[in-house]
Design a protein around this motif. Structure first.
Motif, PDB file in Angstrom:
ATOM      1  N   GLN A   4      82.432 120.125 133.772  1.00  0.00           N
ATOM      2  CA  GLN A   4      82.893 121.790 134.024  1.00  0.00           C
ATOM      3  C   GLN A   4      84.104 122.139 133.005  1.00  0.00           C
ATOM      4  OE1 GLN A   4      82.322 123.145 138.124  1.00  0.00           O
ATOM      5  NE2 GLN A   4      82.089 120.916 138.500  1.00  0.00           N
ATOM      6  N   VAL A   6      87.547 124.589 132.416  1.00  0.00           N
ATOM      7  CA  VAL A   6      88.517 125.539 132.996  1.00  0.00           C
ATOM      8  C   VAL A   6      89.428 126.141 131.982  1.00  0.00           C
ATOM      9  CG1 VAL A   6      90.003 123.634 134.005  1.00  0.00           C
ATOM     10  CG2 VAL A   6      90.118 126.170 134.806  1.00  0.00           C
ATOM     11  N   THR A   8      93.335 126.990 131.334  1.00  0.00           N
ATOM     12  CA  THR A   8      94.521 127.093 131.983  1.00  0.00           C
ATOM     13  C   THR A   8      95.670 126.624 131.192  1.00  0.00           C
ATOM     14  OG1 THR A   8      95.685 125.925 133.881  1.00  0.00           O
ATOM     15  CG2 THR A   8      94.136 124.312 132.749  1.00  0.00           C
ATOM     16  N   GLU A  12      91.733 124.835 127.316  1.00  0.00           N
ATOM     17  CA  GLU A  12      90.534 124.522 128.270  1.00  0.00           C
ATOM     18  C   GLU A  12      90.435 123.038 128.226  1.00  0.00           C
ATOM     19  OE1 GLU A  12      87.081 126.377 126.427  1.00  0.00           O
ATOM     20  OE2 GLU A  12      87.414 128.195 127.320  1.00  0.00           O
ATOM     21  N   GLY A  99      97.203 123.003 136.492  1.00  0.00           N
ATOM     22  CA  GLY A  99      96.175 124.006 136.339  1.00  0.00           C
ATOM     23  C   GLY A  99      94.856 123.742 136.924  1.00  0.00           C
ATOM     24  N   LEU A 100      94.626 122.434 136.531  1.00  0.00           N
ATOM     25  CA  LEU A 100      93.112 122.165 136.950  1.00  0.00           C
ATOM     26  C   LEU A 100      93.249 122.051 138.432  1.00  0.00           C
ATOM     27  CD1 LEU A 100      90.233 120.719 136.554  1.00  0.00           C
ATOM     28  CD2 LEU A 100      91.425 118.766 136.152  1.00  0.00           C
ATOM     29  N   ASP A 102      94.890 123.681 140.565  1.00  0.00           N
ATOM     30  CA  ASP A 102      94.821 125.104 141.135  1.00  0.00           C
ATOM     31  C   ASP A 102      93.400 125.703 141.049  1.00  0.00           C
ATOM     32  OD1 ASP A 102      97.504 125.218 141.260  1.00  0.00           O
ATOM     33  OD2 ASP A 102      98.196 126.193 139.549  1.00  0.00           O
ATOM     34  N   HIS A 103      92.615 125.305 139.921  1.00  0.00           N
ATOM     35  CA  HIS A 103      91.540 125.702 139.739  1.00  0.00           C
ATOM     36  C   HIS A 103      90.471 125.325 140.756  1.00  0.00           C
ATOM     37  CE1 HIS A 103      87.312 126.545 138.058  1.00  0.00           C
ATOM     38  NE2 HIS A 103      87.215 125.543 137.813  1.00  0.00           N
ATOM     39  N   LEU A 104      90.694 124.237 141.237  1.00  0.00           N
ATOM     40  CA  LEU A 104      89.898 123.487 142.491  1.00  0.00           C
ATOM     41  C   LEU A 104      90.457 123.923 143.725  1.00  0.00           C
ATOM     42  CD1 LEU A 104      89.449 119.991 140.566  1.00  0.00           C
ATOM     43  CD2 LEU A 104      87.690 121.778 140.846  1.00  0.00           C
TER      44      LEU A 104
END
Length: 296
Positions: A4, A6, A8, A12, A99-100, A102-104
């Motif tokens: 996947q 993201v 951030t 990317e 950031g990863l 946070d995305h999760l």
């Protein structure tokens, strides 16, 4: 595991997850020029079997994550001790990782980093210790030059530009890992060749690796900040590591209050299958220190 992506921190990041999302988050951070596939799938499955929700990803300038649009800094000047301007530092790579998370939707995670990944994990702990449940630093160092300088024969191979054709790249990859790998354990050359081919096919970026190296050299010594950490930490290092010498692991463990040093005789700058149980057990025990410290 399905890749996947993201966006951030201006880049990317490509990532994969394994295990029950309700499990305890474990972020795996890989080293210089390496990709998420260098965290062996079987090792990830073993960690997931211990109850961890495992996250592995390509750092910026590696694999399928963003390649930074910037020239390669003068690496030789940095190696000689001169200050250079690097397009990014280890702290920026740490922010990518946050950031990863946070995305999760992950507030806190155990973080395990290998080699440069250990340096990024240390930077994460320094910058935002409240986001880490625990730290595992494997075959890494503090950034203090005398603690982590590789042998000259290793530098000479690493600084050689890898061939741009598939077969040449695979042979180069095998030659490098034959030099930096673990003399005390069986080296599975067939597996190394398979991994080298997969690395080439996912995306081989020599300039990106050089920019990552510049980030390491330009980020300086973390020792004073590491001494401020109050975080369950285990440091794992092979006594036969020619790339990041064993003294780098010793320096890391000495710098972080309460850190446990796990020395692995015969281990070089790789993670042989025979060492996996020690890594998994040390990480699990370290995570249990966190649980034991939580108020009832």
């Amino acid at each position: 595991m399905n890749e996947q992506r993201v966006a951030t921190n201006g880049v990317e990041i490509v990532y994969e997850t394994l295990g029950d999302p309700s499990g305890t988050p474990l972020l795996l951070v890989m080293g210089l020029g390496m990709q998420l596939i260098h965290w062996d799938r079987e090792l990830c499955e073993e960690l997931a079997g211990r109850g961890f929700f495992v996250i592995r990803f390509d750092n910026r300038d590696a694999g399928r994550s963003t390649q930074i649009d910037a020239p390669v800094p003068p690496i030789m000047r940095a190696m000689a001790g001169f200050t250079i301007d690097s397009p990014y530092l280890l702290g920026d790579m740490a922010d990518d990782a946050f950031g990863l998370l946070d995305h999760l939707g992950i507030e806190r995670a155990h973080v395990l980093g290998a080699s440069m990944g250990g340096m990024i994990a240390q930077a994460m702990a320094i910058e935002r210790p409240e986001r880490l449940l625990s730290l595992v630093s494997v075959m890494s160092t503090t950034g203090e030059r005398r603690a982590g300088t590789p042998k000259l024969r290793v530098w000479s191979v690493l600084m050689r530009r890898a061939p741009q054709d598939r077969e040449g790249y695979v042979n180069h990859f095998v030659r490098v890992f034959r030099m930096i790998g673990s003399p005390g354990f069986t080296q599975d050359e067939a597996r190394t060749r398979e991994l080298a081919a997969a690395t080439f096919e996912r995306g081989h970026h020599p300039a990106g690796t050089a920019r990552q190296l510049a980030a390491i050299l330009a980020s300086g010594d973390r020792t004073p900040r590491l001494r401020e950490l109050r975080l369950p930490t285990v440091v794992i290092h092979g006594t036969a590591d020619p790339l990041v010498p064993y003294r780098g692991g010793v320096a890391t463990a000495r710098a972080i209050p309460g850190a446990e040093l796990v020395s692995v005789p015969g281990m070089g700058h790789d993670l042989p299958r025979e060492v996996w149980p020690r890594v998994v057990d040390a990480l699990t025990a370290n995570s249990e220190r966190v649980a034991a410290a939580q108020p009832a």
